[in-house]
Design an enzyme around this catalytic site. Sequence first.
Site, PDB file in Angstrom:
ATOM      1  N   ARG A 112      40.705 -31.838 -39.540  1.00  0.00           N
ATOM      2  CA  ARG A 112      39.394 -32.489 -39.374  1.00  0.00           C
ATOM      3  C   ARG A 112      38.413 -32.077 -40.469  1.00  0.00           C
ATOM      4  O   ARG A 112      37.610 -32.890 -40.955  1.00  0.00           O
ATOM      5  CB  ARG A 112      38.830 -32.128 -37.994  1.00  0.00           C
ATOM      6  CG  ARG A 112      37.515 -32.818 -37.690  1.00  0.00           C
ATOM      7  CD  ARG A 112      37.207 -32.748 -36.206  1.00  0.00           C
ATOM      8  NE  ARG A 112      36.022 -33.498 -35.861  1.00  0.00           N
ATOM      9  CZ  ARG A 112      34.903 -32.947 -35.384  1.00  0.00           C
ATOM     10  NH1 ARG A 112      34.825 -31.636 -35.207  1.00  0.00           N
ATOM     11  NH2 ARG A 112      33.874 -33.709 -35.084  1.00  0.00           N
ATOM     12  N   HIS A 162      36.247 -34.615 -42.769  1.00  0.00           N
ATOM     13  CA  HIS A 162      34.779 -34.566 -42.869  1.00  0.00           C
ATOM     14  C   HIS A 162      34.316 -34.214 -44.272  1.00  0.00           C
ATOM     15  O   HIS A 162      33.170 -34.482 -44.632  1.00  0.00           O
ATOM     16  CB  HIS A 162      34.208 -33.588 -41.840  1.00  0.00           C
ATOM     17  CG  HIS A 162      34.164 -34.158 -40.451  1.00  0.00           C
ATOM     18  ND1 HIS A 162      33.227 -33.801 -39.519  1.00  0.00           N
ATOM     19  CD2 HIS A 162      34.942 -35.089 -39.846  1.00  0.00           C
ATOM     20  CE1 HIS A 162      33.432 -34.479 -38.388  1.00  0.00           C
ATOM     21  NE2 HIS A 162      34.479 -35.258 -38.563  1.00  0.00           N
ATOM     22  N   ASN A 189      28.983 -32.074 -37.505  1.00  0.00           N
ATOM     23  CA  ASN A 189      29.682 -30.846 -37.910  1.00  0.00           C
ATOM     24  C   ASN A 189      29.236 -29.592 -37.158  1.00  0.00           C
ATOM     25  O   ASN A 189      30.047 -28.701 -36.878  1.00  0.00           O
ATOM     26  CB  ASN A 189      29.468 -30.605 -39.417  1.00  0.00           C
ATOM     27  CG  ASN A 189      30.089 -31.697 -40.274  1.00  0.00           C
ATOM     28  OD1 ASN A 189      31.045 -32.359 -39.848  1.00  0.00           O
ATOM     29  ND2 ASN A 189      29.558 -31.893 -41.471  1.00  0.00           N
ATOM     30  N   HIS A 222      44.291 -37.377 -33.886  1.00  0.00           N
ATOM     31  CA  HIS A 222      43.895 -36.874 -32.571  1.00  0.00           C
ATOM     32  C   HIS A 222      45.098 -36.580 -31.678  1.00  0.00           C
ATOM     33  O   HIS A 222      44.939 -36.397 -30.476  1.00  0.00           O
ATOM     34  CB  HIS A 222      42.935 -37.861 -31.882  1.00  0.00           C
ATOM     35  CG  HIS A 222      41.584 -37.929 -32.527  1.00  0.00           C
ATOM     36  ND1 HIS A 222      40.642 -38.876 -32.213  1.00  0.00           N
ATOM     37  CD2 HIS A 222      41.010 -37.143 -33.478  1.00  0.00           C
ATOM     38  CE1 HIS A 222      39.553 -38.680 -32.937  1.00  0.00           C
ATOM     39  NE2 HIS A 222      39.753 -37.647 -33.731  1.00  0.00           N
TER      40      HIS A 222
HETATM   41  C1  HEM Z   1      38.026 -42.885 -36.319  1.00  0.00           C
HETATM   42  C2  HEM Z   1      36.893 -42.223 -36.169  1.00  0.00           C
HETATM   43  C3  HEM Z   1      36.842 -40.832 -35.613  1.00  0.00           C
HETATM   44  C4  HEM Z   1      35.983 -40.385 -34.668  1.00  0.00           C
HETATM   45  C5  HEM Z   1      34.881 -41.182 -33.999  1.00  0.00           C
HETATM   46  C6  HEM Z   1      36.312 -39.007 -34.416  1.00  0.00           C
HETATM   47  C7  HEM Z   1      35.633 -38.191 -33.527  1.00  0.00           C
HETATM   48  C8  HEM Z   1      36.026 -36.922 -33.163  1.00  0.00           C
HETATM   49  C9  HEM Z   1      35.368 -36.125 -32.172  1.00  0.00           C
HETATM   50  C10 HEM Z   1      34.115 -36.519 -31.391  1.00  0.00           C
HETATM   51  C11 HEM Z   1      36.055 -34.969 -32.056  1.00  0.00           C
HETATM   52  C12 HEM Z   1      35.731 -33.806 -31.130  1.00  0.00           C
HETATM   53  C13 HEM Z   1      34.736 -32.875 -31.809  1.00  0.00           C
HETATM   54  C14 HEM Z   1      34.138 -31.867 -30.861  1.00  0.00           C
HETATM   55  O1  HEM Z   1      34.202 -32.064 -29.652  1.00  0.00           O
HETATM   56  O2  HEM Z   1      33.591 -30.838 -31.339  1.00  0.00           O
HETATM   57  C15 HEM Z   1      37.154 -35.024 -32.978  1.00  0.00           C
HETATM   58  C16 HEM Z   1      38.083 -34.047 -33.148  1.00  0.00           C
HETATM   59  C17 HEM Z   1      39.124 -34.110 -34.060  1.00  0.00           C
HETATM   60  N1  HEM Z   1      39.309 -35.091 -35.006  1.00  0.00           N
HETATM   61 FE1  HEM Z   1      38.370 -36.875 -35.074  1.00  0.00          FE
HETATM   62  N2  HEM Z   1      37.365 -38.634 -35.196  1.00  0.00           N
HETATM   63  C18 HEM Z   1      37.715 -39.713 -35.956  1.00  0.00           C
HETATM   64  C19 HEM Z   1      38.700 -39.743 -36.916  1.00  0.00           C
HETATM   65  C20 HEM Z   1      39.489 -38.657 -37.262  1.00  0.00           C
HETATM   66  C21 HEM Z   1      40.355 -38.617 -38.417  1.00  0.00           C
HETATM   67  C22 HEM Z   1      40.475 -39.714 -39.465  1.00  0.00           C
HETATM   68  C23 HEM Z   1      40.979 -37.406 -38.389  1.00  0.00           C
HETATM   69  C24 HEM Z   1      41.991 -36.839 -39.348  1.00  0.00           C
HETATM   70  C25 HEM Z   1      42.938 -37.553 -39.915  1.00  0.00           C
HETATM   71  C26 HEM Z   1      40.503 -36.704 -37.212  1.00  0.00           C
HETATM   72  C27 HEM Z   1      40.932 -35.472 -36.794  1.00  0.00           C
HETATM   73  C28 HEM Z   1      40.423 -34.781 -35.719  1.00  0.00           C
HETATM   74  C29 HEM Z   1      41.007 -33.560 -35.206  1.00  0.00           C
HETATM   75  C30 HEM Z   1      42.290 -32.924 -35.689  1.00  0.00           C
HETATM   76  C31 HEM Z   1      40.172 -33.119 -34.175  1.00  0.00           C
HETATM   77  C32 HEM Z   1      40.308 -31.844 -33.358  1.00  0.00           C
HETATM   78  C33 HEM Z   1      39.623 -30.695 -34.113  1.00  0.00           C
HETATM   79  C34 HEM Z   1      39.688 -29.339 -33.444  1.00  0.00           C
HETATM   80  O3  HEM Z   1      40.307 -29.167 -32.395  1.00  0.00           O
HETATM   81  O4  HEM Z   1      39.092 -28.398 -34.029  1.00  0.00           O
HETATM   82  N3  HEM Z   1      39.577 -37.479 -36.581  1.00  0.00           N
HETATM   83  N4  HEM Z   1      37.113 -36.233 -33.645  1.00  0.00           N
END
Ligand code: HEM
Length: 326
Positions: free
Chosen positions: A61, A65, A93, A192
């Site tokens: 992530r 970002h 972030n 995800h």
């Molecule tokens: C399509 C639009 C996307 C939205 C709206 C989105 C939104 C989010 C949100 C809200 C979270 C949780 C953050 C939190 O609760 O602190 C999250 C976590 C995450 N996102 Fe996304 N995301 C998107 C695309 C992506 C992309 C493109 C990737 C990587 C290829 C990605 C990888 C991740 C990962 C791996 C997590 C978990 C991080 C952790 O556990 O530390 N996301 N995302």
Amino acid sequence: MDHHAAAFSPMLCLFLLLAVGHGQLDFKFYDTTCPLLTKIVRRGVWSAIANETRLAASILRLHFHDCFVDGCEGSILLDESTDFKGEKNAFPNRNSVRGYEVIDAIKANVEKACPSTVSCSDILTLAARDAVSLTGGPFWLVPLGRRDGLTANETAANTDLPSPFESLGDITTKFTSKGLDSKDVVVLSGGHTIGFAQCFTFKPRLFNFDGAGNPDPSLDESLLTSLRSVCPNQDDSNTNLVPLDSATSSKFDNSYFKNLANSSGILQSDQTLMSDNKTAALVLNYSKYPFLFYKDFGVSMVKMGNIGVLTGQDGEIRKNCRVVNN
Ligand code: HEM
Ligand SMILES: *[C@@H]1O[C@H](CO)[C@@H](O)[C@H](O)[C@H]1NC(C)=O
Ligand SMILES: *[C@@H]1O[C@H](CO)[C@@H](O)[C@H](O)[C@H]1NC(C)=O
Ligand SMILES: *[C@@H]1O[C@H](CO)[C@@H](O)[C@H](O)[C@H]1NC(C)=O
Ligand SMILES: *[C@@H]1O[C@H](CO)[C@@H](O)[C@H](O)[C@H]1NC(C)=O
Ligand SMILES: *[C@@H]1O[C@H](CO)[C@@H](O)[C@H](O)[C@H]1NC(C)=O
């Protein structure tokens, strides 16, 4: 540039010309200048994950970002300074993106082996690839030669990153403005399949989706019950964590897509991929064919890793990922 590097500058220039051509990235960019690079990065990611599995997701992530805000140039890694506000404090972030220390530790080891040679943005791009492959996902080759940006932009981080409450159309617009397309939205959302989300990022789906106190009808009933138990309807549950893939949260597989196919996506922005015929057809394809997903994920990650890169003489090779050089 120090005296040592200056003495070799004609040769260096020739090398750079050959290696980066017209500002292109190159798979062999550090083959002669830092041959141990990929091993050092992989070992650093491996030891971080060995201690805490979630860091694989966090690093993936972190790279996303970085790339979506002024390109993959390591701006997210910069601490706030007197010259600019840091992206770390931007809304998407703050208290959410993590893994900065892993990149610091890898950078320190890379600096020992090859001082002032490898950019923080390249280290982060390689680390994201390794995070995926070390948790069971695909491996792909990463074009290298990115240079690090000289500033960060908190406003851009607030405006360019997608929100989990946005419509599929708005999310897709954010992706297309970065040179990605609707297929990349589906494929990269598959990230995800690992990691966690805080309750506040999807809570309206559980208690008040329509403004009349009803849950999101596109959320499976039994998942709804279990999400409500981790995320009760009161503010003190906002930062509780739920796995984004309730089936296999620490394994990079295709169960994210299987979940969407049976109404078990966590974020509204996840489940909404099933609301459009074109994206839903892709989701169903990936839910059936894991290796199709793996292949496409590598392709889309390379595309994302190429957004707005600095090459040649632009930017710099930061010595410390948290601050620009003097
Ligand atoms: C399509 C639009 C996307 C939205 C709206 C989105 C939104 C989010 C949100 C809200 C979270 C949780 C953050 C939190 O609760 O602190 C999250 C976590 C995450 N996102 Fe996304 N995301 C998107 C695309 C992506 C992309 C493109 C990737 C990587 C290829 C990605 C990888 C991740 C990962 C791996 C997590 C978990 C991080 C952790 O556990 O530390 N996301 N995302
Ligand atoms: C291992 O992870 C824990 C949190 O899960 C952290 O407190 C600790 O500092 C980590 N240890 C190392 C050596 O990274
Ligand atoms: C920061 O990003 C915003 C939004 O993209 C843009 O309007 C602004 O010009 C940028 N600031 C700098 C200093 O580049
Ligand atoms: C949805 O699919 C996932 C992954 O295959 C599975 O673990 C889960 O039990 C399914 N849920 C329902 C309601 O069928
Ligand atoms: C989407 O598919 C459904 C049935 O599968 C069909 O009724 C509908 O017209 C399609 N919508 C679009 C925009 O293609
Ligand atoms: C699904 O995957 C197959 C290859 O396995 C491909 O031929 C087909 O076009 C894909 N369909 C969609 C909607 O992506």
